[in-house]
Design an enzyme around this catalytic site. Structure first.
Site, PDB file in Angstrom:
ATOM      1  N   GLY A   1       0.676  -1.050  -0.269  1.00 32.52           N
ATOM      2  CA  GLY A   1       0.534   0.104   0.153  1.00 32.52           C
ATOM      3  C   GLY A   1       1.057   0.964  -0.204  1.00 32.52           C
ATOM      4  O   GLY A   1       0.465   2.309  -0.466  1.00 32.52           O
TER       5      GLY A   1
ATOM      6  N   GLY B   1      -2.229  -5.801  -0.318  1.00 27.97           N
ATOM      7  CA  GLY B   1      -2.901  -7.251   0.009  1.00 27.97           C
ATOM      8  C   GLY B   1      -3.068  -7.681   0.939  1.00 27.97           C
ATOM      9  O   GLY B   1      -3.949  -8.618   1.571  1.00 27.97           O
TER      10      GLY B   1
ATOM     11  N   THR C   1      11.091  -7.452 -12.037  1.00 34.69           N
ATOM     12  CA  THR C   1       9.939  -8.752 -11.519  1.00 34.69           C
ATOM     13  C   THR C   1       9.546  -9.173 -11.126  1.00 34.69           C
ATOM     14  O   THR C   1       9.403  -9.261  -9.726  1.00 34.69           O
ATOM     15  CB  THR C   1      11.281  -9.909 -11.543  1.00 34.69           C
ATOM     16  OG1 THR C   1      12.624  -9.853 -12.509  1.00 34.69           O
ATOM     17  CG2 THR C   1      10.968 -11.457 -12.086  1.00 34.69           C
TER      18      THR C   1
ATOM     19  N   CYS D   1       3.855   4.332  22.915  1.00 33.74           N
ATOM     20  CA  CYS D   1       4.607   3.675  22.650  1.00 33.74           C
ATOM     21  C   CYS D   1       4.383   1.776  22.409  1.00 33.74           C
ATOM     22  O   CYS D   1       4.603   1.394  21.368  1.00 33.74           O
ATOM     23  CB  CYS D   1       4.770   2.089  24.254  1.00 33.74           C
ATOM     24  SG  CYS D   1       5.700   4.379  25.249  1.00 33.74           S
TER      25      CYS D   1
HETATM   26  N1  PLP Z   1      -2.634   3.132   3.904  1.00 35.01           N
HETATM   27  C1  PLP Z   1      -3.528   2.981   4.986  1.00 35.01           C
HETATM   28  C2  PLP Z   1      -4.963   3.975   5.119  1.00 35.01           C
HETATM   29  C3  PLP Z   1      -2.914   1.835   5.489  1.00 35.01           C
HETATM   30  O1  PLP Z   1      -3.659   1.241   7.274  1.00 35.01           O
HETATM   31  C4  PLP Z   1      -1.455   1.264   5.714  1.00 35.01           C
HETATM   32  C5  PLP Z   1      -1.269  -0.328   6.092  1.00 35.01           C
HETATM   33  O2  PLP Z   1      -1.351  -0.153   7.543  1.00 35.01           O
HETATM   34  C6  PLP Z   1      -1.189   1.183   4.113  1.00 35.01           C
HETATM   35  C7  PLP Z   1      -1.566   2.947   4.047  1.00 35.01           C
HETATM   36  C8  PLP Z   1       0.796   1.310   4.225  1.00 35.01           C
HETATM   37  O3  PLP Z   1       0.261  -0.376   3.257  1.00 35.01           O
HETATM   38  P1  PLP Z   1       1.857  -1.158   3.193  1.00 35.01           P
HETATM   39  O4  PLP Z   1       0.987  -1.370   4.801  1.00 35.01           O
HETATM   40  O5  PLP Z   1       0.777  -1.982   1.897  1.00 35.01           O
HETATM   41  O6  PLP Z   1       2.422  -1.168   2.997  1.00 35.01           O
END
Ligand code: PLP
Length: 390
Positions: A71, A199, A236, A324
């Site tokens: 993400g 994913g 790849t 923390c």
């Molecule tokens: N965006 C949001 C709203 C998320 O909750 C997260 C992960 O917690 C991410 C982006 C980042 O995704 P990834 O862990 O696949 O890099």
């Protein structure tokens, strides 16, 4: 001991059918999809099948899907592509409550000389639409607003925002990492240009993501090298994980409506019971427009970290907005942006559910929480008074 896992916004277990689908692609069909020979080349077809399944979950065309590593990469790619594609524009709009994948990338752009507007939210986590409208100008290259917040589950008015941006011809990216597979999405009816998926938030493995880029959107690759992904993302292909993401999107689509109802029922049961049995507790965020699987509850005058440690003794996994336990040095930037008092932020716990959670698990947490809160309030320096109530 099998954990009671209520931390699905952090990550989800890989679904058994997803694991089964991906396993042969590690050691049996391990060829390079770009190879000329059939052994490798056949994987190209499998990748295209997966692409069609990912597209199918959100109503996109397969060629509008680019596979990424996560993400975060999807978010970074979208923002980088936007500013590279419109070099004359030097302004980016986002919100104060984005995931660091967007927030810190915007701070990086700011250090490079871009002007960044961080739109505030109210104390229910709803976007300040007046501030948003005022921020838009001719210099705006892209707007990035998350579809739903990972800490509170609050859903933003993506259709309304996208509509305003379309009138002005401004690119719109949404971080939909917490949304894909949880609520129905059809990008054909959604005025967004780019849409990030991860994913591991929808029962595929960690290390695979996707970025939807609407046909006709100017695009500039973030990872530059080979010709993979039609030159839009070099490297790849992570074949096994791409196939896994395809399968997880297919499963999510199949079960979407039923699953959303199931999760909402479990979440509401948990939330309702905890609010009833623990005084001085309240839900953070707009409860009307919210993901069905998420609740963020502040148990005032207790340390979230202490709650998590006690829950951990019973094998219960959740997460907290206190410093923390969230793995950062600062308490939750999302709850701070919402103006939640520090005594409430420190005692905030996020429970996020998945299709694998059961009513029995919810009941276990309902049983364990009140005595934990009561005990911790007795120990807490500012909780002495409050302890008598719980
Ligand atoms: N965006 C949001 C709203 C998320 O909750 C997260 C992960 O917690 C991410 C982006 C980042 O995704 P990834 O862990 O696949 O890099």
């Amino acid at each position: 001991m099998k954990p009671i896992y209520f931390d699905n916004n952090a990550t989800t277990p890989v679904a058994p059918e997803v694991l089964e689908e991906m396993l042969p692609y590690f050691s049996e069909f391990y060829g390079n999809p770009s190879s000329m020979h059939t052994f490798g080349g056949q994987l190209h077809r499998k990748i295209e099948e997966a692409r069609a399944k990912v597209a199918g979950l959100i109503g996109a065309e397969p060629e509008e899907i680019i596979f990424t590593s996560c993400g975060t990469e999807s978010d970074n790619t979208a923002l980088m592509s936007a500013v590279e594609s419109y070099p004359q524009k030097r302004h980016v709009i986002t919100t104060r409550v984005e995931h660091p994948a967007v927030l810190n990338f915007c701070k990086h752009l700011s250090r490079k000389g871009y002007r960044i507007t961080f739109i505030p939210v109210d104390n229910s986590g709803r976007l300040d639409m007046d501030a948003f409208l005022k921020a838009i100008d001719d210099d705006t290259a892209v707007v990035s607003v998350m579809y739903a917040n990972n800490e509170t589950g609050v859903i933003f008015p993506i259709t309304a925002i996208g509509g305003m941006l379309r009138e002005r011809n401004i690119l719109f990216h949404t971080d939909a990492v917490q949304v894909a597979g949880k609520i129905p999405i059809n990008v054909k009816d959604l005025p967004v240009d780019m849409f990030s998926i991860s994913g591991h938030k929808l029962h595929a493995p960690k290390g695979i993501g996707a970025l939807y880029v609407r046909k006709g959107t100017r695009f500039y690759p973030y990872i530059i090298g080979g010709h993979q992904e039609r030159g839009r993302r070099a490297g790849t292909e992570n074949t096994a994980s791409i196939i896994a993401l395809g399968k997880s999107c297919e499963s999510a689509k199949e079960h979407l409506d039923k699953e959303a109802d199931y999760l909402k029922r479990l979440r509401d049961r948990l939330e309702g019971a905890l609010l009833k049995s623990c005084p001085d507790a309240q839900v953070n965020g707009d409860t009307e427009n919210r993901l069905p699987n998420t609740t963020n509850i502040s148990f005032n005058y207790v340390e979230g970290e202490a709650i998590l440690l006690r829950l951990d003794e019973y094998g219960i996994c959740a997460s907290s907005g206190s410093a923390c336990s969230s793995g950062s040095l600062e308490p939750s930037h999302v709850l701070r942006a919402m103006g939640i008092p520090y005594t409430a932020i420190h005692g905030s716990i996020r429970f996020s559910l998945s299709r694998y959670n059961t009513e029995g698990e919810v009941d276990k947490v309902i049983e364990m929480m009140p005595p934990i809160i009561k005990e911790l309030r007795t120990l807490s320096p500012y909780g002495k008074e409050e302890s008598r109530k719980c």
